[in-house]
Design a protein around this motif. Structure first.
Motif, mmCIF file in Angstrom:
data_model
loop_
_atom_site.group_PDB
_atom_site.id
_atom_site.type_symbol
_atom_site.label_atom_id
_atom_site.label_comp_id
_atom_site.label_asym_id
_atom_site.label_seq_id
_atom_site.Cartn_x
_atom_site.Cartn_y
_atom_site.Cartn_z
ATOM 1 N N ILE A 132 0.871 -1.180 0.000
ATOM 2 C CA ILE A 132 0.000 0.000 0.000
ATOM 3 C C ILE A 132 0.903 1.223 0.000
ATOM 4 O O ILE A 132 1.740 1.369 0.894
ATOM 5 N N GLU A 133 0.762 2.046 -1.048
ATOM 6 C CA GLU A 133 1.533 3.297 -1.032
ATOM 7 C C GLU A 133 0.561 4.454 -0.904
ATOM 8 O O GLU A 133 -0.555 4.417 -1.459
ATOM 9 N N LEU A 134 0.960 5.484 -0.166
ATOM 10 C CA LEU A 134 0.090 6.634 0.106
ATOM 11 C C LEU A 134 0.883 7.901 -0.196
ATOM 12 O O LEU A 134 1.990 8.084 0.330
ATOM 13 N N HIS A 135 0.337 8.757 -1.058
ATOM 14 C CA HIS A 135 1.043 9.972 -1.465
ATOM 15 C C HIS A 135 0.127 11.192 -1.451
ATOM 16 O O HIS A 135 -1.104 11.057 -1.381
ATOM 17 N N SER A 189 -2.854 2.158 -4.319
ATOM 18 C CA SER A 189 -2.377 3.544 -4.293
ATOM 19 C C SER A 189 -3.421 4.468 -3.685
ATOM 20 O O SER A 189 -4.546 4.554 -4.186
ATOM 21 N N VAL A 190 -3.034 5.157 -2.635
ATOM 22 C CA VAL A 190 -3.902 6.146 -1.985
ATOM 23 C C VAL A 190 -3.364 7.533 -2.315
ATOM 24 O O VAL A 190 -2.150 7.753 -2.276
ATOM 25 N N ARG A 191 -4.241 8.484 -2.682
ATOM 26 C CA ARG A 191 -3.836 9.877 -2.917
ATOM 27 C C ARG A 191 -4.650 10.758 -1.983
ATOM 28 O O ARG A 191 -5.878 10.787 -2.090
ATOM 29 N N LEU A 192 -3.958 11.484 -1.110
ATOM 30 C CA LEU A 192 -4.661 12.199 -0.046
ATOM 31 C C LEU A 192 -3.965 13.508 0.278
ATOM 32 O O LEU A 192 -2.749 13.529 0.527
ATOM 33 N N LEU A 196 2.654 13.128 2.280
ATOM 34 C CA LEU A 196 3.783 13.334 1.374
ATOM 35 C C LEU A 196 4.057 11.999 0.666
ATOM 36 O O LEU A 196 3.569 11.782 -0.424
ATOM 37 N N ALA A 197 4.829 11.107 1.301
ATOM 38 C CA ALA A 197 5.152 9.817 0.659
ATOM 39 C C ALA A 197 5.283 8.752 1.740
ATOM 40 O O ALA A 197 6.133 8.859 2.627
ATOM 41 N N HIS A 198 4.449 7.725 1.621
ATOM 42 C CA HIS A 198 4.363 6.714 2.676
ATOM 43 C C HIS A 198 4.154 5.343 2.023
ATOM 44 O O HIS A 198 3.585 5.261 0.940
ATOM 45 N N GLN A 199 4.586 4.308 2.704
ATOM 46 C CA GLN A 199 4.393 2.969 2.126
ATOM 47 C C GLN A 199 4.317 1.925 3.231
ATOM 48 O O GLN A 199 5.075 1.972 4.191
ATOM 49 N N GLU A 200 3.387 0.986 3.046
ATOM 50 C CA GLU A 200 3.326 -0.178 3.926
ATOM 51 C C GLU A 200 3.476 -1.419 3.070
ATOM 52 O O GLU A 200 2.818 -1.541 2.033
ATOM 53 N N VAL A 201 4.330 -2.320 3.518
ATOM 54 C CA VAL A 201 4.456 -3.609 2.860
ATOM 55 C C VAL A 201 3.913 -4.639 3.841
ATOM 56 O O VAL A 201 4.401 -4.731 4.978
ATOM 57 N N LEU A 202 2.885 -5.358 3.405
ATOM 58 C CA LEU A 202 2.198 -6.306 4.294
ATOM 59 C C LEU A 202 2.514 -7.735 3.867
ATOM 60 O O LEU A 202 2.348 -8.087 2.692
ATOM 61 N N PHE A 203 2.951 -8.512 4.823
ATOM 62 C CA PHE A 203 3.190 -9.935 4.570
ATOM 63 C C PHE A 203 2.279 -10.749 5.481
ATOM 64 O O PHE A 203 2.042 -10.364 6.635
#
Ligand SMILES: NC(=O)C1=CN([C@@H]2O[C@H](COP(=O)(O)OP(=O)(O)OC[C@H]3O[C@@H](n4cnc5c(N)ncnc54)[C@H](OP(=O)(O)O)[C@@H]3O)[C@@H](O)[C@H]2O)C=CC1
Ligand SMILES: O=C(O)C1=N[C@H](C(=O)O)C[C@H](O)C1
Length: 257
Positions: A132-135, A189-192, A196-203
């Protein structure tokens, strides 16, 4: 010792303006040109730039790099939108310009580089992996360059470990609900506004999950990486993909901006 002559392309933009200020503030670097959309690329050669920092737009980056490489100007590239075909085209230009170096970095922040490395390390141990990336709400590309690279690294590690393709039982769903498929890894991809720039990697594995999260809270997070890259790239001919290749053997104190 003479200062390294550095130009910034995209110098009016969010990250380009911060990069121009960081170059200007560095004792060993000389900001010789700070250009944007309306300025001719010849300003780089006229200023005698040795390194160009390219922070523009996926539509502009290839033309800018063709010019730089064609004129023997090393480049540090943060602009996103890279595909295998684009990288091959860049390699072709570099083959005709021996001695010229280009670094393409999906992300210049140390935390994001480590996130990608940790994700690659973890990938082989878990059945499920999603990104999940959030920008911020002005970003042109989706998924982000960092998320795309992260997913590619996860996919490669899974393939190397012989893991089966991820199980997705979805038979009813709206288009896009499961994200973009990057080599078998779903990327959301989340745009909010406000981000700025964020990322979660889920396993996910049997009875457990692992989440790796990184947050760039300010454009200053990218500056030490950009400066390190500008200083390093003249000594590394050809194409380098990923800032991690320039970090080996570097003391953390050497990344100060
Ligand atoms: N690798 C990394 O660590 C990072 C990468 N990025 C990437 O950098 C790029 C820029 O991001 P951001 O600063 O937020 O974007 P902005 O839109 O804020 O800045 C881009 C700037 O480049 C200008 N520009 C567009 N086309 C050209 C051209 N042909 N020649 C010169 N300048 C041009 C734009 O002008 P105009 O406004 O008129 O279009 C604008 O001023 C994106 O691809 C982003 O993903 C961002 C942060 C970190
Ligand atoms: O557009 C941005 O802001 C960013 N772009 C890069 C990306 O697409 O990964 C790096 C960082 O996420 C900021």
């Amino acid at each position: 010792m003479s200062k390294l002559r550095v130009a910034v392309i995209g110098a009016q933009g969010r990250i380009g303006s911060a990069a121009a200020a960081a170059v200007e503030a560095a004792d060993d670097l000389d900001l010789v040109a700070a250009i944007d959309r309306e300025d001719p690329l010849e300003a780089l050669t006229e200023a005698g730039a040795q390194v160009a920092v390219e922070l523009t737009h996926p539509d502009a980056v290839m033309g800018n790099l063709e010019f730089c490489v064609g004129h023997g100007i090393h480049a540090v590239v943060g602009t996103t939108g890279w595909t295998a075909e684009r990288l091959d085209r860049l390699r072709g230009w570099l083959a005709a310009a021996p001695g010229t170096g280009v670094l393409v970095a999906p992300n210049f922040s140390i935390g994001a580089v480590l996130t990608m490395q940790f994700a690659r390390q973890a990938a082989r141990w878990f059945e499920s992996a999603e990104v999940i990336e959030l920008h911020h709400d002005n970003k042109a590309d989706a998924p982000s360059g960092t998320a795309t690279r992260t997913a590619q690294l996860i996919a490669a590690a899974r393939a190397e470990a012989g893991l089966a393709p991820q199980h997705d039982p979805t038979t009813h769903g709206l288009e896009g609900a499961r994200g973009a498929d990057v080599e078998g890894v779903p990327v959301h991809s989340v745009r909010l506004r406000g981000l700025l720039a964020h990322q979660e990697v889920l396993f996910g594995g049997t009875g457990e999950t692992l989440t790796i999260r990184h947050d760039s809270l300010h454009h200053s997070s990218f500056m030490p990486g950009i400066l390190l890259a500008a200083r390093t790239v003249p000594g590394v001919p050809g194409l380098t993909y990923g800032l991690e290749n320039f970090l080996e053997g570097t003391e953390p104190g050497h990344q100060e901006d």
